[in-house]
Design an enzyme around this catalytic site. Structure first.
Site, mmCIF file in Angstrom:
data_model
loop_
_atom_site.group_PDB
_atom_site.id
_atom_site.type_symbol
_atom_site.label_atom_id
_atom_site.label_comp_id
_atom_site.label_asym_id
_atom_site.label_seq_id
_atom_site.Cartn_x
_atom_site.Cartn_y
_atom_site.Cartn_z
ATOM 1 N N ASP A 67 0.822 -1.210 0.000
ATOM 2 C CA ASP A 67 0.000 0.000 0.000
ATOM 3 C C ASP A 67 0.859 1.264 0.000
ATOM 4 O OD1 ASP A 67 -2.090 -1.747 0.064
ATOM 5 O OD2 ASP A 67 -2.742 -1.279 2.101
ATOM 6 N N GLY A 68 2.031 1.205 0.651
ATOM 7 C CA GLY A 68 2.912 2.366 0.680
ATOM 8 C C GLY A 68 3.384 2.778 -0.704
ATOM 9 N N GLU A 138 -6.338 8.849 4.569
ATOM 10 C CA GLU A 138 -6.825 9.741 5.617
ATOM 11 C C GLU A 138 -5.936 10.958 5.806
ATOM 12 O OE1 GLU A 138 -3.667 7.819 6.906
ATOM 13 O OE2 GLU A 138 -5.400 6.479 7.105
ATOM 14 N N ARG A 165 -11.576 16.968 22.847
ATOM 15 C CA ARG A 165 -10.261 16.939 23.489
ATOM 16 C C ARG A 165 -9.740 15.520 23.304
ATOM 17 N NH1 ARG A 165 -13.274 20.508 26.475
ATOM 18 N NH2 ARG A 165 -12.208 22.447 27.145
ATOM 19 N N ASP A 167 -6.206 12.917 21.445
ATOM 20 C CA ASP A 167 -4.851 12.848 20.892
ATOM 21 C C ASP A 167 -4.817 13.327 19.448
ATOM 22 O OD1 ASP A 167 -3.864 11.880 23.232
ATOM 23 O OD2 ASP A 167 -3.455 9.852 22.520
ATOM 24 N N THR A 178 -10.084 1.079 6.713
ATOM 25 C CA THR A 178 -9.440 -0.121 7.255
ATOM 26 C C THR A 178 -8.086 0.193 7.891
ATOM 27 O OG1 THR A 178 -8.496 -0.552 5.066
ATOM 28 C CG2 THR A 178 -10.550 -1.686 5.626
ATOM 29 N N GLY A 179 -7.698 1.467 7.919
ATOM 30 C CA GLY A 179 -6.394 1.854 8.439
ATOM 31 C C GLY A 179 -6.466 2.545 9.785
ATOM 32 N N MET A 182 -9.809 2.871 11.618
ATOM 33 C CA MET A 182 -10.304 1.674 12.299
ATOM 34 C C MET A 182 -9.628 1.510 13.656
ATOM 35 S SD MET A 182 -10.691 -2.208 10.839
ATOM 36 C CE MET A 182 -12.118 -1.732 9.839
ATOM 37 N N SER A 183 -8.337 1.858 13.727
ATOM 38 C CA SER A 183 -7.629 1.812 15.009
ATOM 39 C C SER A 183 -8.221 2.803 16.004
ATOM 40 C CB SER A 183 -6.142 2.114 14.798
ATOM 41 O OG SER A 183 -5.546 1.146 13.966
#
Length: 277
Positions: A67-68, A138, A165, A167, A178-179, A182-183
């Protein structure tokens, strides 16, 4: 028919396969150019066929990597060139073909036995200026100091959607769901949908939740914090920004185009999501 070749630079198997693809296409009489950075890591291509990626003006790009590699192509090329992606990465959510099927896939492409899968991207404006690449996955707004949260408000089509508020904040396409999104607790979004996902990163309190909005929406993000932030595009491009910046994200007029040989979405995506976790 003119082809461009781009390979993952840190994997010898990808570079060797790139040369085999190059040789195959040249033997069959096609015009082929090779990405300069690919050549620098595997200097066996004809030097006259080597050009910078941002100068590619071809009918198709053969991307050999993960993907990179695809994201590098998308950030650097100036035209929406269809990509045939050969998986030399880890999970390969964006890739289409396994290495063993490379030449079968090339023959199908040459014979016209394929369709174009178009994916939306998002465009970012920093204080009204577009100076960063469009994102296929994203846009992430992150705290510039680990352990320190940032305070922000974001508006959808002019209306206050949330005050957060956290991170950080992720604004994702369906492809990017999916990246990182999703996390952050966001859902899987079928890549055929024309929507945008907004997901806070570890918000306080946890009442700030991910939301899915129409793809035509405009998202304005205003910082209420007094510390530097980091803007990340697809995990590939980073820029440090001052605390008083205003960021706007909209759907880009450009799209990513993938060469596909099947219209099947499932079970490919669900299997790879489970493999990831």
């Amino acid at each position: 028919m003119k082809f461009g070749i781009v390979a993952r630079r840190d994997k010898e198997e990808a570079l060797k396969l790139a040369y085999r693809v190059y040789d195959f296409l040249k033997v069959h009489g096609y015009e082929v150019v090779v990405d300069k950075e690919t050549y620098e890591h595997f200097p066996h291509f004809k030097e006259g066929d080597v050009i910078p990626l941002d100068e590619f003006d071809v009918d198709f790009i053969v991307a050999i990597g993960g993907d990179g590699t695809i994201l590098r192509i998308e950030h650097m090329t100036k035209k929406d060139i269809p990509i045939l992606s050969i998986n030399m990465g880890t999970l390969g959510f964006l890739t289409e073909v396994e290495p063993s099927d490379t030449f079968f896939a090339l023959n199908r492409l040459i014979e016209g036995e394929y369709y174009i899968d178009e994916r939306i991207k998002v465009r970012t404006y920093i204080d009204g200026e577009n100076r960063v690449p469009d994102a296929l996955n994203e846009v992430a707004i992150l705290t510039g100091i680990p352990g320190k949260i940032i305070h922000m408000k974001y508006y959808v089509d002019g209306g206050l959607a949330d005050e957060v508020r956290a991170d950080g904040l992720v604004v994702s396409t369906p492809t990017g769901s999916t990246g990182y999104a999703m996390s952050a607790g966001g859902p899987f979004i079928d890549p055929r949908l024309d929507v945008i996902l907004i997901a806070p990163l570890l918000p306080l309190p946890k009442t700030s939740v991910p939301m899915v909005i129409p793809g035509s929406s405009r998202i304005d993000i205003r910082m209420l914090t007094d510390r530097e932030i980091i803007l990340a595009i697809d995990g590939q491009y980073y820029e440090h920004l001052p605390p008083n910046v205003e960021i706007t994200v909209v759907k880009s007029p450009r799209k990513t185009k993938f060469i596909r040989f099947t219209r099947e979405i499932y079970p490919k995506y669900t299997i790879r999501i489970k493999e990831r976790h």
